[in-house]
Each structure stands twice: as structure tokens, then as C-alpha cells.
Design an enzyme around this catalytic site. Structure first.
Site, PDB file in Angstrom:
ATOM      1  N   GLU A 240       0.822  -1.222   0.000  1.00 47.20           N
ATOM      2  CA  GLU A 240       0.000   0.000   0.000  1.00 47.20           C
ATOM      3  C   GLU A 240       0.848   1.260   0.000  1.00 47.20           C
ATOM      4  O   GLU A 240       0.326   2.362   0.058  1.00 47.20           O
ATOM      5  CB  GLU A 240      -0.976  -0.013   1.180  1.00 47.20           C
ATOM      6  CG  GLU A 240      -0.355  -0.333   2.513  1.00 47.20           C
ATOM      7  CD  GLU A 240      -1.389  -0.464   3.641  1.00 47.20           C
ATOM      8  OE1 GLU A 240      -2.554  -0.082   3.460  1.00 47.20           O
ATOM      9  OE2 GLU A 240      -0.993  -0.943   4.720  1.00 47.20           O
TER      10      GLU A 240
ATOM     11  N   CYS B 108      -7.460  -5.743  -1.371  1.00 45.34           N
ATOM     12  CA  CYS B 108      -8.401  -5.554  -0.257  1.00 45.34           C
ATOM     13  C   CYS B 108      -8.808  -4.088  -0.090  1.00 45.34           C
ATOM     14  O   CYS B 108      -9.495  -3.748   0.860  1.00 45.34           O
ATOM     15  CB  CYS B 108      -7.834  -6.106   1.051  1.00 45.34           C
ATOM     16  SG  CYS B 108      -6.356  -5.264   1.596  1.00 45.34           S
TER      17      CYS B 108
END
Ligand code: PEP
Ligand code: MG
Length: 573
Positions: free
Chosen positions: A430, A501
Site C-alpha cells: 500500500e 483488499c
């Protein structure tokens, strides 16, 4: 009727009365009291009135100047005014407002009336009246912490909302929708709302100043459309949409057991993002194949941060055991910080999104980190647990995390405490540096999960919660898409699965791109699973690959958005 348009943050339709919560102006706590608390609240009001009256008359006795005498005389007149008191009592009895809120509303009426008279003397009294209101409020509340308590169905309208405020809200069953002036669709309040199935529209700018307490509001969390004081036509249209939504939800739940496949049979694992125990039931009901992301920091926000995670072992164990037979549970270690302020773990920082958060905090506080790792390992005795690290930005951090897991395993073995020795270890991708280094990272872990919420934020340098720049926060920016594709390819070259996700996994329009990339799993709020499964069932992998190739050759997000729109509308790209 007034219409507003902003960021659609959580699906669903709702209608209800506005409950306004503003941090800057509201020195007064707003909450509803229960019917059987009305007498107690009214008694508190009378007692506050007597104290303030005594204070005013004492001061009147001591006053040395005419202006002071005038001030206290007006305030005593006000305190003795039976109409003001009755109006306040009416708000408590009929609207079930807490006393301080009732005082605020009744005073606002007087202020409004005085503002429109032409008598200058009366106009000037407004300041004295507001002053007396403050004294009564202080008597009633002391320095009470703002807290949202709901006993009637409402649409919560706020300037902004902290994740911790939403978690602490009492009477969540009465929260029908959320409208925020601030925020973005991937800020954690939006994520929670989506997880709980509460429609939300955010980034509404000064909406909370434009609507009135108790005004009827219709919220469309799919389109980001909000209607204040709707007419009959809008209410009828809302009711029709609401019924269709209910029918649709029931149909999707009936199909929860079918496996997710594209129209040409390519299998996808759909998992759930969950923040608390309650979400596990929703995940199972929705037919999820595992929990792809359990955000452990939400338990710390809800129950208070603990340095000793042995007190979380019961919860972790319960989650793992309830998921037996429904896929694996991926516990993400503490991701405190950013917009997830965990009292006790996070301090005030100038730049929290780039600061001492997630594994950066955990690797400085190894005592806390190891305690959490051990608790997750203990839950792994059920054989269905995975562990994942957030916000990894260097290989060294990941090495340190993995070394701590090994240390914790050794200790548990020494103490003969059972755990899964083959527990899969993964990492979130991320942060741009981790995405760029994902080839090396993929050599070190069993799986990766791409957190596009933060990846978009950091690649584009756009705060994911700031409504002023929400137009720049775009997962369809080609820079983001190329990076995500690179991560998936790097994982596949090293034979490990790559999942997503971030919120894009729950956006039906983005799914063709994720299919084209060959993502192995998609993790999302449980309530989104049915719709995403349905979307997958309409897609053919070769079409998605072709679309992706075309999209990746584009340099502008506008072109990407057009291509995606054409594709999603069934037009050739
Ligand atoms: C993400 O960043 O995409 C993610 C899933 O984690 P969080 O939303 O909790 O930051
Ligand atoms: Mg994240």
C-alpha cells in the site's frame, strides 16, 4: 426541497430526520433521552436554573456599575421567564432532547425572534440571552465530552466524524444514514459505514450548516445524491427504490452459496473485510470464502488500546473458530495511525499519514507488537489463520516483522502452547516503495494483499479523507493501475497469490480491470460480495485483458474513465 450531490461512500437508500453534530459550533452535547429519563432531565434543568439564578442575583447584589446591574437584571428576567422554561421543557418532553440541547433550541427561537424586531435595545439583548444560555449549559454539562447517543431513527449530519466517535456512538440501530461535510470514500468512517450497511454520502462541503435539526433528508449512498425537505414525488421515488433494494438484497443472499466465477469459468476467491466480531456473521451469511482483512486496530479503538494482547486472545480465537469451514482469517497486525487515531498508541503529529503509524510504531514498540503476534499465533491453532503486516515500506521492516514472528513461535513452542507452525505470512502492498520492490517482497512472503486505499493516496499524494481534493483521489489513474498490475505480475512470477483488499475490490465498475490483471482474490465489505459476484458472472476474461491492455496504454485518467464507462455500458473499447 434542496438537492445536494457529493461522494457516494456507502451503498444504500435511507430517509430520516437530520441529527446535526458539529465539532466547531456545538459546545452543547446533543443526544436523545429515553422516555423514562424525561423527569430526571427536567429536574436537572430546574436545578441548573436555580443555580444560575442564585449566581445572577448574588452578582447583581455585588454589581458596581450600571452596565453590570443591567446585565444581571436582564439575565434574571430571562431566567424567570416562564415561556422560555416551558419551551425548553417542551423540547425535553416532546422531542426527547437532553436538557442542554433543549436550552439551545429554545434560546435559538428567542434569538431568531429578537433578530427580526426593529427595536435596537431588544436586539442588543441577544448577547445577554446567549450568555445566560451558556451559563445554564455549563451548569448542566460541566465540561462534558461530546458523545453521540441516538434513541430515535435519524440521519446523522456532521461536519466531520472521527472513526473513534462513530465507534463510540450509542444506539447504532437508530443510525439510518450518514452525511458528512468532510471525508472521502476510503476514509475509515466511510469504510465502517459500508461494512455496517449504513448508507453514507461524504464531502458535502457545508451541508451541515444548510440543513436544520429534524429536517427530513433522503440519502442515496449509491449515487451520492442527498435531498433535504423532499416533496411527495421524491418520497414516493425513494420508497420505490428502497423496496427494490430490499428485494435485490434478499435475492443476492439466496445466491450466497454459489462460487464466484467469470462467465467463462475463471474462479475468484471473494473474501470479507471485517472490523469487529459482528462482521464475521455478515461475512458467513454473504458466502465469503474467508476474511481477507481483519482490521485489528478497530478493536483497540473500540475497547481502548492494550499493550498486553493476551486480553484479545479470546476474541481472536473466537473469530478463527467461528470461521472454521468458511475459509481463512487474515489478521492484519495493528495499523494504528493516519485517520485511525488510537488513544494511547498515537500521539499528535504534524503529518500523521506519513508518520509514526502501523509497523513503524509496532517495530518501535516491540513489546506491544510481539504480544499481538503471539495472540494471533495462538488463534492459528485452528489451522485457518494468516497474518499480514500493514504499511510496509522497506524490505528491512518486513524482515524485522518476520523475525519477530519466528521469535514468538519459538517462545510459544518452549511454553508448549499450540499454534500453526505453517501459518501463512503476508504483507499489504500500500506504499509505492513496496509496490516497486514487490518482486523482492514476493520472495519473502506467502501472499500479498494490495491496499489500494492507501496506495492511491500515496502514489497521487492525495489525502484519502480530504474532500477538497477528492476529485484527484482516483484508482483509475493510470499511474495507480500500472503499479497494481506490476505487483500482480511480480507475485505471479514468484508463484504467490496477489489479492486486492482496498475499496476498489467492491466497486463493480473496476472489477473488469482486476479480472484483466488476474488478481487471485478480492476482499471487500461483506455486503458488497453479492453484487461483485454477480458482476464477475457477466465478464469474460479475454475481454477484460483486452480492456486492461488498452487502459494501460493510456496516460490520462479521463481517457481511462471513458474506456471503463464504455466497457461497463456494454460498448466495445
Ligand atoms: C488499504 O489501504 O487499501 C486498506 C485496505 O487498508 P486501510 O483501508 O485499513 O488503510
Ligand atoms: Mg491501508
Amino acid at each position: 426541497m434542496t438537492e445536494f450531490e457529493a461522494v457516494a461512500a456507502a451503498d444504500g437508500h435511507a430517509m430520516g430526520k437530520a441529527f446535526i453534530f458539529r465539532h466547531d459550533e456545538m459546545v452543547v452535547p446533543h443526544f436523545h433521552v429515553k422516555k423514562d429519563e424525561v423527569d430526571k432531565e427536567t429536574a436537572a434543568l430546574h436545578s441548573a436554573f436555580s443555580s444560575v439564578r442564585k449566581y445572577c442575583s448574588d452578582n447583581l447584589g455585588k454589581a458596581v456599575s450600571d452596565s453590570e446591574r443591567a446585565l444581571y437584571s436582564v439575565q434574571i428576567l430571562m431566567i424567570d421567564d416562564p415561556e422560555w422554561l416551558q419551551a425548553i421543557e417542551g423540547y425535553i418532553k416532546n422531542d426527547l432532547y437532553n436538557a442542554a440541547w433543549a436550552v439551545e433550541c429554545a434560546t435559538a427561537e428567542i434569538v431568531r425572534a429578537l433578530s427580526s424586531v426593529s427595536d435596537e435595545y431588544m436586539k442588543e439583548r441577544i448577547i445577554d440571552i446567549v450568555d445566560i444560555q451558556k451559563s445554564v449549559t455549563e451548569e448542566l454539562t460541566g465540561k462534558a465530552r461530546q458523545h453521540i447517543r441516538l434513541v430515535r431513527d435519524v440521519v446523522l449530519v456532521a461536519d466531520n466524524l472521527l472513526t473513534s466517535e462513530l465507534l463510540a456512538l450509542e444506539g447504532i440501530q437508530h443510525l439510518k444514514a450518514i452525511c458528512l461535510d468532510a471525508g472521502g470514500k476510503t476514509s475509515h468512517v466511510s469504510i465502517l459505514a459500508k461494512g455496517w450497511g449504513i448508507p453514507a454520502v461524504v464531502g458535502l462541503k457545508d451541508f451541515s450548516l444548510q440543513v436544520k435539526e429534524g429536517e427530513c433528508i433522503i440519502v442515496d449512498g449509491y449515487s451520492g445524491h442527498v435531498t433535504a425537505s423532499p416533496g411527495k414525488k421524491q418520497i414516493a421515488a425513494y420508497e420505490k427504490r428502497k423496496q427494490e433494494e430490499k428485494d435485490e438484497e434478499a435475492r443476492l443472499i439466496r445466491e450466497a452459496d454459489t462460487l464466484a466465477r467469470t462467465a467463462d469459468g475463471v474462479r475468484f476467491i471473494l473474501q470479507a473485510n471485517v472490523e469487529d466480531r459482528l462482521g464475521i456473521g455478515d461475512a458467513i451469511k454473504a458466502g465469503c470464502e474467508g476474511i481477507g482483512l481483519f482490521r485489528t486496530e478497530f478493536l483497540e479503538m473500540k475497547y481502548g488500546a492494550t499493550e498486553d494482547f493476551s486480553i484479545r486472545e479470546g476474541i481472536y480465537d473466537e473469530i478463527a473458530s467461528s470461521m472454521l469451514g468458511h475459509g481463512k482469517v487474515t489478521f492484519r497486525t495493528l495499523d494504528a495511525g493516519g485517520d485511525k487515531f488510537v488513544e494511547g498508541f498515537c500521539g499528535k503529529e504534524d503529518n500523521p499519514l506519513l508518520g509514526w503509524r502501523a509497523v513503524r510504531f509496532c517495530l518501535d514498540r516491540k513489546d506491544i507488537f510481539k504480544s499481538q503476534i503471539s495472540s494471533i499465533l495462538k488463534a492459528s491453532r485452528h489451522g485457518n489463520v494468516r497474518m499480514m503486516f500493514p504499511m510496509i515500506s522497506t524490505l528491512e521492516e518486513l524482515e524485522e516483522c518476520i523475525a519477530l514472528v519466528e521469535e514468538a513461535k519459538k517462545e510459544l513452542s518452549r511454553r508448549r502452547i499450540p499454534f500453526d507452525p505453517d501459518i501463512e505470512i503476508g504483507t499489504m502492498i500500500e506504499v509505492p516503495s513496496a509496490a516497486i520492490l514487490s518482486d523482492a517482497i514476493a520472495d519473502m512472503v506467502d501472499f500479498v494483499s494490495i491496499g489500494t486505499n492507501d496506495l492511491v493516496q500515496y502514489v497521487l499524494a492525495v489525502d484519502r479523507g480530504n474532500e477538497k481534493i477528492s476529485h484527484l483521489y482516483r484508482a483509475d489513474n493510470p499511474a495507480v493501475l500500472r503499479l497494481v498490475k506490476m505487483v500482480v505480475d511480480n507475485c505471479h512470477e514468484r508463484n504467490i497469490p496477489a489479492g486486492v483488499c482496498g475499496q476498489i475490490a467492491s466497486e463493480a465498475d473496476m472489477i473488469p480491470l482486476l479480472v484483466g490483471m488476474g488478481c487471485d482474490s478480492l476482499s471487500m465489505p461483506p455486503l458488497s460480495v453479492g453484487r461483485i459476484k454477480e458482476r464477475l458472472g457477466t465478464l469474460y476474461k479475454p475481454d477484460c485483458e483486452k480492456l486492461l491492455n488498452n487502459v494501460l496504454s493510456m496516460n490520462s485518467h479521463e481517457r481511462v474513465a471513458e474506456m471503463l464507462k464504455d466497457f461497463n455500458n456494454g460498448r466495445k473499447t
